[in-house]
Design a protein around this motif. Sequence first.
Motif, PDB file in Angstrom:
ATOM      1  N   TYR A 196       0.815  -1.209   0.000  1.00  0.00           N
ATOM      2  CA  TYR A 196       0.000   0.000   0.000  1.00  0.00           C
ATOM      3  C   TYR A 196       0.855   1.268   0.000  1.00  0.00           C
ATOM      4  O   TYR A 196       0.481   2.265  -0.608  1.00  0.00           O
ATOM      5  CB  TYR A 196      -0.971   0.009   1.181  1.00  0.00           C
ATOM      6  N   ILE A 197       2.006   1.235   0.667  1.00  0.00           N
ATOM      7  CA  ILE A 197       2.899   2.402   0.640  1.00  0.00           C
ATOM      8  C   ILE A 197       3.423   2.620  -0.777  1.00  0.00           C
ATOM      9  O   ILE A 197       3.445   3.746  -1.279  1.00  0.00           O
ATOM     10  CB  ILE A 197       4.059   2.233   1.641  1.00  0.00           C
ATOM     11  N   LYS A 201       2.048   1.510  -3.580  1.00  0.00           N
ATOM     12  CA  LYS A 201       0.924   1.820  -4.471  1.00  0.00           C
ATOM     13  C   LYS A 201       0.542   3.301  -4.395  1.00  0.00           C
ATOM     14  O   LYS A 201       0.307   3.934  -5.418  1.00  0.00           O
ATOM     15  CB  LYS A 201      -0.279   0.955  -4.084  1.00  0.00           C
ATOM     16  N   ASN A 202       0.495   3.855  -3.175  1.00  0.00           N
ATOM     17  CA  ASN A 202       0.109   5.249  -2.984  1.00  0.00           C
ATOM     18  C   ASN A 202       1.308   6.197  -2.955  1.00  0.00           C
ATOM     19  O   ASN A 202       1.144   7.378  -2.671  1.00  0.00           O
ATOM     20  CB  ASN A 202      -0.701   5.394  -1.693  1.00  0.00           C
ATOM     21  N   ILE A 253       3.229   7.827   2.530  1.00  0.00           N
ATOM     22  CA  ILE A 253       2.256   7.756   3.621  1.00  0.00           C
ATOM     23  C   ILE A 253       1.327   8.952   3.498  1.00  0.00           C
ATOM     24  O   ILE A 253       1.718  10.076   3.785  1.00  0.00           O
ATOM     25  CB  ILE A 253       2.954   7.797   4.999  1.00  0.00           C
ATOM     26  N   ASN A 313      -4.867   8.134   1.830  1.00  0.00           N
ATOM     27  CA  ASN A 313      -5.299   6.917   1.141  1.00  0.00           C
ATOM     28  C   ASN A 313      -4.529   5.700   1.629  1.00  0.00           C
ATOM     29  O   ASN A 313      -5.098   4.610   1.775  1.00  0.00           O
ATOM     30  CB  ASN A 313      -5.126   7.062  -0.368  1.00  0.00           C
ATOM     31  N   THR A 314      -3.238   5.864   1.881  1.00  0.00           N
ATOM     32  CA  THR A 314      -2.415   4.750   2.354  1.00  0.00           C
ATOM     33  C   THR A 314      -2.919   4.259   3.703  1.00  0.00           C
ATOM     34  O   THR A 314      -3.125   3.053   3.890  1.00  0.00           O
ATOM     35  CB  THR A 314      -0.937   5.185   2.484  1.00  0.00           C
ATOM     36  N   ASP A 371      -6.296   2.475   3.385  1.00  0.00           N
ATOM     37  CA  ASP A 371      -6.153   1.130   2.818  1.00  0.00           C
ATOM     38  C   ASP A 371      -5.558   0.153   3.835  1.00  0.00           C
ATOM     39  O   ASP A 371      -6.034  -0.973   3.979  1.00  0.00           O
ATOM     40  CB  ASP A 371      -5.265   1.158   1.570  1.00  0.00           C
ATOM     41  N   ASP A 425       3.723  12.340   0.754  1.00  0.00           N
ATOM     42  CA  ASP A 425       3.478  12.106   2.168  1.00  0.00           C
ATOM     43  C   ASP A 425       2.691  13.233   2.803  1.00  0.00           C
ATOM     44  O   ASP A 425       2.561  14.312   2.255  1.00  0.00           O
ATOM     45  CB  ASP A 425       4.812  11.998   2.931  1.00  0.00           C
TER      46      ASP A 425
END
Length: 187
Positions: A44-45, A47-48, A51, A54-55, A58, A167
């Motif tokens: 997830y980190i 993908k987005n 931080i 959205n992260t 998810d 971030d």
Amino acid sequence: MKEAIGGTSLFLIVIVIMSAFAIYISLSVNWTTAYKVKDEIIFYIEKNQGINKNTLKDINNYLADIGYFNYGKCPQDRNNSWSGYNLVNSNGPASNNFNYCIAKINLVKNTESSAGKVNQNGDFVAKRGIDRAYYSVRTFFLVDVPIIRSLGITIDGETKIILEPKDFATQRQMTINEQEQRAWTEE
């Protein structure tokens, strides 16, 4: 009488073997879950690309779905770069214990790049901020043995290098220069 004692001994041996097998299976399942949680947080980190809202959404949704409620303390380092996170709707442990921890490590180039240039003093001056970073992730695996007490085991992992991370402005971070970066990669 001799056969009764032999039957009892055999029964105890079977019980011990079955108990050891059950303990092994339950530890394996929990250990695997902790590694899978670490891998999903890293996913997830990446993908987005950092931080952000959205992260965290998810990650918290994923942890709530699988029922991950292990906790531990974030490491203390000289830069205090580790941030601890808890599930949003959890009535979990005390405030100094977290479900997972993340540290951001900035990689600063000492040469001219698209994000900045070297000034007259030889210092890198970024125009748009740090252009490369990676993240360290720590998850926890708790073993609760009645006689020994609770044993906390940490599982660590790192993301790939992310260009121009997106971030929160308040994300704690640590910056390393090119020499330290080479030393880390040689280890």
